[in-house]
Scaffold this motif. Structure first.
Motif, PDB file in Angstrom:
ATOM      1  N   LEU A  58      11.612  64.677  58.979  1.00 22.49           N
ATOM      2  CA  LEU A  58      11.327  66.100  59.128  1.00 22.49           C
ATOM      3  C   LEU A  58      12.545  66.946  58.785  1.00 22.49           C
ATOM      4  CD1 LEU A  58       9.243  66.143  62.437  1.00 22.49           C
ATOM      5  CD2 LEU A  58       8.459  65.925  60.091  1.00 22.49           C
ATOM      6  N   GLY A  59      12.350  67.908  57.922  1.00 25.33           N
ATOM      7  CA  GLY A  59      13.430  68.798  57.532  1.00 25.33           C
ATOM      8  C   GLY A  59      14.229  68.301  56.348  1.00 25.33           C
ATOM      9  N   LYS A  60      14.316  66.989  56.177  1.00 30.65           N
ATOM     10  CA  LYS A  60      15.108  66.425  55.085  1.00 30.65           C
ATOM     11  C   LYS A  60      14.219  65.929  53.944  1.00 30.65           C
ATOM     12  CE  LYS A  60      18.878  64.171  56.098  1.00 30.65           C
ATOM     13  NZ  LYS A  60      19.809  63.148  56.606  1.00 30.65           N
ATOM     14  N   GLU A  61      13.162  65.204  54.275  1.00 28.59           N
ATOM     15  CA  GLU A  61      12.226  64.718  53.260  1.00 28.59           C
ATOM     16  C   GLU A  61      11.033  65.661  53.101  1.00 28.59           C
ATOM     17  OE1 GLU A  61      12.681  61.997  51.342  1.00 28.59           O
ATOM     18  OE2 GLU A  61      14.639  61.704  52.256  1.00 28.59           O
ATOM     19  N   ILE A  62      10.560  66.172  54.223  1.00 28.44           N
ATOM     20  CA  ILE A  62       9.386  67.036  54.209  1.00 28.44           C
ATOM     21  C   ILE A  62       9.569  68.133  55.254  1.00 28.44           C
ATOM     22  CG2 ILE A  62       8.108  65.571  55.839  1.00 28.44           C
ATOM     23  CD1 ILE A  62       5.579  66.214  54.152  1.00 28.44           C
ATOM     24  N   ALA A  63       9.259  69.365  54.874  1.00 28.63           N
ATOM     25  CA  ALA A  63       9.402  70.502  55.786  1.00 28.63           C
ATOM     26  C   ALA A  63       8.074  71.236  55.890  1.00 28.63           C
ATOM     27  CB  ALA A  63      10.496  71.441  55.298  1.00 28.63           C
ATOM     28  N   TYR A  64       7.928  71.988  56.968  1.00 26.64           N
ATOM     29  CA  TYR A  64       6.646  72.621  57.284  1.00 26.64           C
ATOM     30  C   TYR A  64       6.849  74.080  57.677  1.00 26.64           C
ATOM     31  CZ  TYR A  64       2.361  73.508  60.029  1.00 26.64           C
ATOM     32  OH  TYR A  64       1.204  74.035  60.537  1.00 26.64           O
ATOM     33  N   ILE A  65       6.083  74.968  57.057  1.00 27.52           N
ATOM     34  CA  ILE A  65       6.042  76.368  57.450  1.00 27.52           C
ATOM     35  C   ILE A  65       4.753  76.559  58.226  1.00 27.52           C
ATOM     36  CG2 ILE A  65       6.072  78.760  56.682  1.00 27.52           C
ATOM     37  CD1 ILE A  65       7.273  77.758  54.040  1.00 27.52           C
ATOM     38  N   PRO A  66       4.802  76.825  59.535  1.00 25.20           N
ATOM     39  CA  PRO A  66       3.576  76.906  60.338  1.00 25.20           C
ATOM     40  C   PRO A  66       2.734  78.116  59.976  1.00 25.20           C
ATOM     41  CG  PRO A  66       5.473  77.596  61.628  1.00 25.20           C
ATOM     42  CD  PRO A  66       6.013  77.051  60.334  1.00 25.20           C
ATOM     43  N   GLN A  67       1.469  78.039  60.362  1.00 22.72           N
ATOM     44  CA  GLN A  67       0.524  79.107  60.028  1.00 22.72           C
ATOM     45  C   GLN A  67       0.918  80.430  60.685  1.00 22.72           C
ATOM     46  OE1 GLN A  67      -3.510  77.977  60.706  1.00 22.72           O
ATOM     47  NE2 GLN A  67      -4.365  79.819  59.823  1.00 22.72           N
ATOM     48  N   ALA A  68       1.381  80.390  61.914  1.00 20.94           N
ATOM     49  CA  ALA A  68       1.806  81.608  62.609  1.00 20.94           C
ATOM     50  C   ALA A  68       3.319  81.736  62.499  1.00 20.94           C
ATOM     51  CB  ALA A  68       1.362  81.573  64.060  1.00 20.94           C
ATOM     52  N   ALA A  69       3.817  81.724  61.268  1.00 21.21           N
ATOM     53  CA  ALA A  69       5.266  81.675  61.047  1.00 21.21           C
ATOM     54  C   ALA A  69       5.990  82.883  61.633  1.00 21.21           C
ATOM     55  CB  ALA A  69       5.566  81.563  59.552  1.00 21.21           C
ATOM     56  N   MET A  70       5.361  84.050  61.583  1.00 19.85           N
ATOM     57  CA  MET A  70       6.043  85.252  62.069  1.00 19.85           C
ATOM     58  C   MET A  70       6.243  85.232  63.584  1.00 19.85           C
ATOM     59  SD  MET A  70       4.853  88.472  59.748  1.00 19.85           S
ATOM     60  CE  MET A  70       3.121  88.392  60.170  1.00 19.85           C
ATOM     61  N   ASN A  71       5.515  84.364  64.273  1.00 15.10           N
ATOM     62  CA  ASN A  71       5.672  84.240  65.728  1.00 15.10           C
ATOM     63  C   ASN A  71       6.375  82.943  66.113  1.00 15.10           C
ATOM     64  OD1 ASN A  71       4.189  86.662  66.145  1.00 15.10           O
ATOM     65  ND2 ASN A  71       2.281  85.531  65.880  1.00 15.10           N
ATOM     66  N   ALA A  72       6.987  82.283  65.126  1.00 17.28           N
ATOM     67  CA  ALA A  72       7.588  80.972  65.375  1.00 17.28           C
ATOM     68  C   ALA A  72       9.019  81.055  65.897  1.00 17.28           C
ATOM     69  CB  ALA A  72       7.557  80.141  64.088  1.00 17.28           C
ATOM     70  N   LEU A  73       9.626  82.235  65.824  1.00 11.97           N
ATOM     71  CA  LEU A  73      11.026  82.379  66.213  1.00 11.97           C
ATOM     72  C   LEU A  73      11.150  83.005  67.600  1.00 11.97           C
ATOM     73  CD1 LEU A  73      12.468  83.717  62.828  1.00 11.97           C
ATOM     74  CD2 LEU A  73      12.434  81.361  63.658  1.00 11.97           C
ATOM     75  N   ASN A  74      12.028  82.448  68.411  1.00 11.10           N
ATOM     76  CA  ASN A  74      12.306  82.986  69.733  1.00 11.10           C
ATOM     77  C   ASN A  74      12.964  84.364  69.580  1.00 11.10           C
ATOM     78  OD1 ASN A  74      13.385  83.612  72.265  1.00 11.10           O
ATOM     79  ND2 ASN A  74      13.752  81.469  72.761  1.00 11.10           N
ATOM     80  N   PRO A  75      12.358  85.415  70.103  1.00  9.39           N
ATOM     81  CA  PRO A  75      12.899  86.773  69.892  1.00  9.39           C
ATOM     82  C   PRO A  75      14.240  87.030  70.571  1.00  9.39           C
ATOM     83  CG  PRO A  75      11.088  86.838  71.462  1.00  9.39           C
ATOM     84  CD  PRO A  75      11.124  85.452  70.907  1.00  9.39           C
ATOM     85  N   THR A  76      14.683  86.122  71.449  1.00 13.19           N
ATOM     86  CA  THR A  76      15.935  86.348  72.182  1.00 13.19           C
ATOM     87  C   THR A  76      17.132  85.628  71.559  1.00 13.19           C
ATOM     88  OG1 THR A  76      15.577  84.446  73.668  1.00 13.19           O
ATOM     89  CG2 THR A  76      14.622  86.562  74.328  1.00 13.19           C
ATOM     90  N   ARG A  77      16.914  84.981  70.397  1.00 16.08           N
ATOM     91  CA  ARG A  77      18.011  84.275  69.731  1.00 16.08           C
ATOM     92  C   ARG A  77      18.182  84.796  68.308  1.00 16.08           C
ATOM     93  NH1 ARG A  77      17.927  78.077  69.946  1.00 16.08           N
ATOM     94  NH2 ARG A  77      20.172  78.432  69.871  1.00 16.08           N
TER      95      ARG A  77
END
Length: 340
Positions: free
Chosen positions: A87-106
């Motif tokens: 994961l991340g090196k051979e194959i990576a994934y952009i989730p369907q709800a990508a805009m909500n995938a990031l913690n807003p406090t970091r």
């Protein structure tokens, strides 16, 4: 680059019921190519995307099949091993709800630091920062975004930032699940341009692009697979699948697209009646039989394999290619909405 053979995965519900969301799916994507996956909501597209990474956690369970990335078979690998080496090196994934995938406090740089340290624990913060700046500049993103919180970014910028975080380790294969959904047209264009630039520059070697927007898929993908009720019902080049679909579901799907062009106001769109089958108890025969206007009695009892018409072109139907074309020509007039 990526080859999948007869992959089957299922969900186990809290009531111990099995839902076979991906049923004997096979695909192959070569370096420099983009594979598009189309189908209605609930057909198994996102589950297939998750299954392709070889990383399973309840309620999703692996049943059978093989996943081979760049010659390496990752089926049967332990979850920790998949997470660290795949994961991340051979194959990576952009989730369907990508805009909500990031913690807003970091801040964005913190997400990048977490991803890199999971694979490269010896990297210092300065090394991570230098790498992130270089990547953002290469992808056309302002370096100052690294020091911002997700809530400070617009929807389009947030989506592009999630893509940058996903590809920070330059994976060979990128799976993009509805990457342009919930964006305005201008932001969609920027996201698609970013993905295409990464492909053309060789930053990522291959891409799987999942979307409901068929006109967009036609302009992005080299090949298209159409999914229905957990199965692949048709695959071929983008031109074949859009302009000359063979499977009745693909035909209905392509005919249901509204194109806002002059002279099309009177064009009649195709509607597919009914609803998909319950995947807790799928029918024994063709899964599209209850909605198909060309159905025969044997369709409801016969297991229908994926017939290969030519190299790379296949469809799942008991009717021959000649019978399907004759039925379409008899019942429909005019061209695809893409051609009008």
């Amino acid at each position: 680059m990526l080859e999948v053979r007869d992959l089957t995965t299922k969900y186990v519900t809290r009531y111990k019921e099995d839902v076979y969301a991906v049923d004997r799916v096979s695909l192959k994507i070569e370096e420099g190519k983009t594979l598009g996956i189309a189908g209605e909501s609930g057909c198994g597209k996102s589950t297939l995307a998750l299954s392709l990474m070889g990383y399973y956690f309840p309620p999703l369970h692996y049943i059978s099949g093989e996943i081979i990335i760049d010659g390496q078979n990752i089926t049967g690998m332990k979850p920790d091993e998949v997470r660290k080496s795949i994961l991340g090196k051979e194959i990576a994934y952009i989730p369907q709800a990508a805009m909500n995938a990031l913690n807003p406090t970091r801040k964005v740089i913190d997400f990048i630091g977490d991803v890199i340290r999971a694979h490269e624990p010896s990297w210092t913060r300065q090394m991570i920062l230098d790498h992130a700046r270089a990547l953002f500049e290469r992808l056309g993103l302002p370096p100052e975004v690294l020091y911002k919180y997700p809530v400070e970014l617009s929807g389009g910028m947030k989506q592009r930032t999630v893509i940058a975080v996903a590809v920070i380790l330059t994976p060979k294969v990128l799976i993009a699940d509805e990457p342009s959904s919930a964006l305005d047209v201008t932001s969609q264009k920027m996201v698609i341009k970013m993905l295409r630039d990464m492909m053309e520059s060789g930053f990522i070697k291959a891409m799987i692009f999942i979307t409901h927007e068929l006109p967009l898929l036609y302009n992005v993908a080299d090949d298209i697979m159409v999914m229905y009720a957990g199965q692949i019902v048709e695959k071929g080049t983008a031109k074949q699948t859009v302009f000359d679909p063979l499977h009745p579901y693909s035909k209905g799907l392509m005919g249901s697209i509204l194109v806002p062009e002059s002279g099309l106001r009177s064009a009649k769109l195709t509607a597919i009646p009914g609803a998909p089958p319950n995947l807790k108890n799928p029918p024994p025969g063709c899964r599209f039989a209850d909605r198909c206007k060309y159905v025969k009695p044997e369709c409801r009892v016969m297991s229908v394999p994926l017939y290969e018409v030519s190299q790379g072109r296949a469809y799942r139907c008991i009717l021959s290619e000649e019978e399907l074309r004759r039925a379409y020509n008899h019942g429909e007039q005019g061209k695809s909405v893409f051609e009008r």
